[in-house]
Write an enzyme that holds these catalytic residues in place. Structure first.
Site, mmCIF file in Angstrom:
data_model
loop_
_atom_site.group_PDB
_atom_site.id
_atom_site.type_symbol
_atom_site.label_atom_id
_atom_site.label_comp_id
_atom_site.label_asym_id
_atom_site.label_seq_id
_atom_site.Cartn_x
_atom_site.Cartn_y
_atom_site.Cartn_z
ATOM 1 N N TYR A 293 -49.314 -24.196 -7.030
ATOM 2 C CA TYR A 293 -48.749 -24.805 -5.828
ATOM 3 C C TYR A 293 -47.290 -24.402 -5.609
ATOM 4 O O TYR A 293 -46.921 -23.939 -4.517
ATOM 5 C CB TYR A 293 -48.862 -26.326 -5.908
ATOM 6 C CG TYR A 293 -48.258 -27.029 -4.721
ATOM 7 C CD1 TYR A 293 -48.861 -26.968 -3.474
ATOM 8 C CD2 TYR A 293 -47.071 -27.755 -4.837
ATOM 9 C CE1 TYR A 293 -48.307 -27.602 -2.373
ATOM 10 C CE2 TYR A 293 -46.510 -28.401 -3.754
ATOM 11 C CZ TYR A 293 -47.127 -28.323 -2.521
ATOM 12 O OH TYR A 293 -46.573 -28.945 -1.441
ATOM 13 N N VAL B 139 -43.649 -37.675 -0.361
ATOM 14 C CA VAL B 139 -44.238 -38.624 0.577
ATOM 15 C C VAL B 139 -45.538 -39.191 0.006
ATOM 16 O O VAL B 139 -46.355 -38.464 -0.560
ATOM 17 C CB VAL B 139 -44.510 -37.940 1.934
ATOM 18 C CG1 VAL B 139 -45.243 -38.873 2.885
ATOM 19 C CG2 VAL B 139 -43.198 -37.455 2.547
ATOM 20 N N ASN C 125 -48.700 -27.034 8.958
ATOM 21 C CA ASN C 125 -48.644 -28.130 8.000
ATOM 22 C C ASN C 125 -49.779 -28.107 6.977
ATOM 23 O O ASN C 125 -49.621 -28.611 5.867
ATOM 24 C CB ASN C 125 -48.669 -29.465 8.756
ATOM 25 C CG ASN C 125 -48.895 -30.644 7.837
ATOM 26 O OD1 ASN C 125 -48.012 -31.057 7.087
ATOM 27 N ND2 ASN C 125 -50.108 -31.196 7.872
#
Length: 245
Positions: free
Chosen positions: A168, A201, A88
């Site tokens: 990214y 999120v 993660n």
């Protein structure tokens, strides 16, 4: 050692990683909380324990070979093995105005830094933990990716994919590609490895700009971490189903 299965979640001291750890803990997993920051890691462990989770801290910097090797030794010492690895830990890299990374002016060192965590870090950790995972009766690896790594979506002018992120987004495309290579290499071994997108999120990662909760973001990772033996491998999922490459 108890019969409980063991999971290691990297970057688990907060946000989505913490909720993945909490969700697996609620299912009865012993959970290793991987994180660099000692204070935040131990605070997360205490919070999980207060919620009834069998948690332990794992000092872990995914960009450091020695740290990763020591983490693998610690997991073996504390748990005797490993059943689930959730990669993660990830970074966005410095962002310019409007949370964007312009490929025409980007600093190459920024790309190197992002790839070192988001891709090479996953490879370091996965390869260090594979000897433990191979002993499991149901080994599962989950790579937390992002739909911005989908070339199909990025190239579609009719799909809203957010700002241009030249460090990214390609790092997640790279991660997705590595996930497929691992799945090919590990085919027939019982190790199932998949990538997932948690969605937008609200976390520290994006200044809490997302529309989803960390709990919602963790759901697909938890599902992939607990797949049956005939489950998929080498795929890319979000809540709604398969994400196009």
């Amino acid at each position: 050692m108890s019969e409980a299965k063991t999971a290691l979640v990297t970057g688990a001291n907060k946000g989505i990683g913490y909720e993945i750890a909490a969700g697996l803990g609620a299912l009865g997993f012993r959970v290793g909380v991987g994180a660099r920051d000692d204070a935040r890691r131990e605070a997360a462990v205490e919070k999980l324990r207060a919620a009834g989770v069998d948690a332990f801290g794992v000092p872990l910097d995914v960009t450091d070979d020695r740290s990763v090797a020591e983490a693998a030794a610690l997991v073996e010492q504390r748990a005797g093995g490993l059943d689930v690895l959730v990669n993660n830990a990830g970074i966005s890299g410095d962002m310019g105005p409007d949370w964007a990374q312009d490929p025409t002016t980007i600093d190459l060192d920024l790309i190197r830094t992002v790839v070192d965590t988001n891709v090479l870090g996953v490879i370091r950790v996965t390869n260090a933990m594979l000897p433990l995972l191979r002993r499991s009766s149901a080994p599962r690896i989950v790579n937390v990716s992002s739909s911005v790594g989908s070339l199909t979506r990025q190239a579609d002018p009719d799909t809203e994919i957010g700002p241009i992120m030249a460090a990214y987004a390609p790092s997640k495309t790279f991660l997705n590609g590595m996930t497929v290579q691992y799945a090919r290499q590990l085919a027939g071994t019982g190790v199932l490895i998949n990538a997932m997108c948690p969605g937008l999120v609200a976390t520290d990662f994006n200044g809490h700009a997302g529309s989803r909760t960390p709990e919602q973001g963790a759901a697909t990772a938890i599902r992939l971490a607990t797949l049956p033996d005939d489950g998929p491998s080498g795929a890319f999922y979000e809540d709604a189903g398969v994400v196009p490459w």
